[in-house]
Design a protein around this motif. Structure first.
Motif, short mmCIF file in Angstrom:
data_model
loop_
_atom_site.label_atom_id
_atom_site.label_comp_id
_atom_site.label_asym_id
_atom_site.label_seq_id
_atom_site.Cartn_x
_atom_site.Cartn_y
_atom_site.Cartn_z
N VAL A 224 0.69 -1.16 -0.22
CA VAL A 224 0.23 0.42 -0.14
C VAL A 224 1.05 1.06 0.19
O VAL A 224 0.31 2.44 0.48
CB VAL A 224 -0.86 0.05 0.88
CG1 VAL A 224 -1.93 -1.31 1.02
CG2 VAL A 224 0.17 0.01 1.88
N SER A 225 2.31 0.97 -0.28
CA SER A 225 2.50 2.14 -0.64
C SER A 225 2.60 3.63 -1.43
O SER A 225 2.64 4.43 -1.28
CB SER A 225 4.58 2.15 -1.05
OG SER A 225 4.06 1.26 -2.07
N ASN A 226 2.19 3.12 -2.33
CA ASN A 226 1.38 4.03 -3.49
C ASN A 226 -0.05 3.72 -2.83
O ASN A 226 -1.10 2.45 -3.55
CB ASN A 226 1.34 4.05 -4.58
CG ASN A 226 0.50 4.43 -5.88
OD1 ASN A 226 -0.62 5.26 -4.84
ND2 ASN A 226 0.80 4.21 -7.03
N PRO A 227 -1.01 4.13 -1.75
CA PRO A 227 -2.75 4.32 -1.79
C PRO A 227 -3.47 3.91 -2.77
O PRO A 227 -4.45 4.03 -2.79
CB PRO A 227 -2.54 5.43 -0.75
CG PRO A 227 -1.33 5.41 -0.22
CD PRO A 227 -0.36 5.47 -1.55
N GLY A 228 -3.37 4.75 -3.71
CA GLY A 228 -3.78 5.17 -4.93
C GLY A 228 -3.62 4.17 -5.90
O GLY A 228 -4.79 3.16 -6.91
N SER A 229 -2.28 2.71 -5.36
CA SER A 229 -3.10 1.77 -6.01
C SER A 229 -2.48 0.64 -5.90
O SER A 229 -1.47 0.05 -6.18
CB SER A 229 -1.97 2.31 -7.76
OG SER A 229 -2.39 0.87 -8.72
N PRO A 230 -3.25 0.14 -4.72
CA PRO A 230 -2.51 -1.52 -4.08
C PRO A 230 -2.44 -2.84 -5.05
O PRO A 230 -2.97 -2.72 -5.71
CB PRO A 230 -3.21 -1.16 -3.08
CG PRO A 230 -4.99 -0.44 -3.33
CD PRO A 230 -4.20 0.41 -4.22
N ARG A 231 -1.29 -3.11 -3.81
CA ARG A 231 -1.69 -4.69 -4.93
C ARG A 231 -1.24 -6.00 -3.87
O ARG A 231 -0.72 -5.61 -3.47
CB ARG A 231 -1.04 -4.34 -6.48
CG ARG A 231 0.63 -4.18 -6.10
CD ARG A 231 1.88 -3.38 -6.48
NE ARG A 231 3.15 -3.08 -7.06
CZ ARG A 231 3.65 -4.04 -6.44
NH1 ARG A 231 3.52 -5.05 -6.97
NH2 ARG A 231 4.96 -3.77 -6.35
N GLU A 232 -2.09 -6.19 -4.55
CA GLU A 232 -1.39 -8.28 -3.18
C GLU A 232 0.29 -8.74 -3.90
O GLU A 232 0.15 -8.75 -4.94
CB GLU A 232 -2.28 -8.68 -3.45
CG GLU A 232 -2.43 -10.15 -2.28
CD GLU A 232 -3.79 -11.48 -2.24
OE1 GLU A 232 -3.07 -12.22 -1.92
OE2 GLU A 232 -4.51 -11.01 -2.61
N ILE A 233 0.84 -8.58 -2.67
CA ILE A 233 1.73 -9.57 -3.23
C ILE A 233 2.11 -10.36 -2.60
O ILE A 233 3.64 -11.18 -3.01
CB ILE A 233 3.01 -7.95 -2.79
CG1 ILE A 233 3.44 -7.69 -1.33
CG2 ILE A 233 2.97 -6.96 -3.70
CD1 ILE A 233 4.58 -7.13 -1.19
N GLY A 234 1.71 -10.73 -1.36
CA GLY A 234 2.33 -12.22 -1.34
C GLY A 234 0.78 -12.55 -0.40
O GLY A 234 -0.08 -11.70 -0.32
N GLY A 235 0.93 -14.38 0.23
CA GLY A 235 -0.17 -14.73 1.04
C GLY A 235 0.17 -16.05 1.68
O GLY A 235 1.19 -16.60 0.83
N LEU A 236 -0.31 -16.21 2.22
CA LEU A 236 -0.76 -17.94 2.28
C LEU A 236 -2.11 -18.66 3.10
O LEU A 236 -2.94 -17.46 2.64
CB LEU A 236 0.11 -18.14 4.28
CG LEU A 236 1.72 -18.01 4.29
CD1 LEU A 236 2.21 -17.76 5.44
CD2 LEU A 236 2.06 -18.78 2.88
#
Length: 372
Positions: A224-236
């Protein structure tokens, strides 16, 4: 796996010092890592029922019954605990004297108030299943909360919320929404990820260092470093209802308590998992090097709150324990605020003291209390 009792003594010339408190050490070095499932770690068999749960380094110092108010979530700020209710909105309790918590204010709003976070004099509430997915309340005077604004996110149904800086992060049935709250009277949607057409459900979220960590039908990490363009980058593939974070370790509460290494957010790995002695873990909170968990329906009935020292994640020690059937928890200093249905419990936890001595020019650390 099992808990092993450990009693440490230090002997010097003419002096014997004993540790009066026996700690329960949780050996997890044989656990597999990098796997969402991990390997179970069992709690001590001695904790089998609420009435028989041995109290260890925790005590209840105060509490209050709240008629007709099932607590959805709670958050503490500067001696006030704010409670959300699925029935009647928001309640404010003065806990400056932990032995005498008492209601001082309320804010009634129709619909279900769920997740809550507080920053300074402003309260942020996730309002699921209503036309107000987020409610912002002025609590500069906790005895008289007043409306600042609300925001409809269109069929979003917010359940969890976290505030960091100028943004509020909401999760619910349709992914993640980021709201600019730099002007609390005029919030606006800054960014989103996920839709209502099949996105996983999330129930809780925490934010740290440019990342949002969400728990629900799975564990997900968003950049969420760019709040205008959040993106999922990892998970479990971990199902959990609550999440907390401390440093590079995330904690999720569900059928197991999972400790997750998130130093590399794009490739999180499970450090260890702890099996409940009962049905599941209902909530989790962190403070200093402790993670506080709530278990429900331990064998024989009831539940338990415990304090686990995670300074060595592969060798957890349970330093505190108290029997109560709760479902939400927040930590502030030495105090824990536990929601148990219609009750608010205030517990105090006293961590073991670490005494450092020197033996033959070698430093030696001992956990526990010293007795004569």
């Amino acid at each position: 796996m099992y808990f092993q009792k450990r009693l440490v003594c230090l002997t010097t010339t003419g002096l014997v010092v004993a540790v009066s408190t026996i700690l329960f050490t949780l050996p997890v070095s044989s656990l597999s890592t990098g796997s969402p499932a991990g390997a179970p770690v069992e709690h001590p068999a001695s904790r089998t029922a609420q009435q028989n749960v041995p109290t260890r380094r925790m005590e209840e110092v105060g509490g209050v019954y709240i008629p007709s108010e099932w607590i959805s979530d709670l958050a503490e700020e500067d001696g006030t605990v704010y409670i959300t209710s699925s029935h009647n909105g928001i309640l404010a309790f003065d806990v400056s004297n932990p032995a005498n918590p008492h209601q001082i204010g309320s804010y009634n709003e129709t619909g279900g108030a769920y997740g809550v976070d507080v920053e300074g004099n402003t309260l942020y509430v996730a309002y699921g299943w209503s036309s107000k997915d987020m409610l912002i309340v002025d609590v500069s005077d906790p005895a008289h909360p007043s409306d600042l604004s609300s925001l409809d996110l269109v069929d979003f149904s917010g359940l969890g919320i976290a505030v960091s800086g100028r943004y509020a992060y909401l999760v619910g049935y349709c992914g993640l929404r980021i709201v600019d709250v730099s002007d609390p009277a005029h919030p606006w949607l800054a960014g989103s990820v996920g839709s209502c057409s099949g996105a996983p459900d999330f129930a809780d979220v925490v934010v740290q260092g440019g990342y949002a960590f969400a728990a629900g039908s799975r564990f997900a990490i968003f950049d969420v470093s760019n709040p205008g363009s959040p993106r999922e980058i990892g998970g479990l593939a971990i199902t959990a209802g609550e999440v907390a974070i401390s440093g590079d370790t995330a904690f999720t509460a569900g059928s197991v308590l999972s400790l997750i290494d998130v130093a590399n957010p794009s490739a999180p790995t499970v450090i260890s998992t702890v099996q409940p002695r009962g049905y599941s873990f209902d909530d989790v909170a962190t403070a200093a090097n402790y993670v506080y968990d709530i278990e429900d329906y331990v064998p024989g009935g009831g539940g338990a709150v415990s304090a686990l020292d995670f300074s060595a994640p592969h060798d957890l020690s349970e330093d505190g324990l108290y029997g109560v059937l709760g479902h939400e928890i927040d930590a502030a200093g030495e105090y824990l605020f536990v929601a148990a249905g219609w009750d608010l419990h205030v517990l105090r936890f006293e961590p073991p003291r670490v005494v450092v001595a020197r033996l033959a020019d070698r430093p030696l650390a001992i956990d526990g209390d010293l007795s004569d």
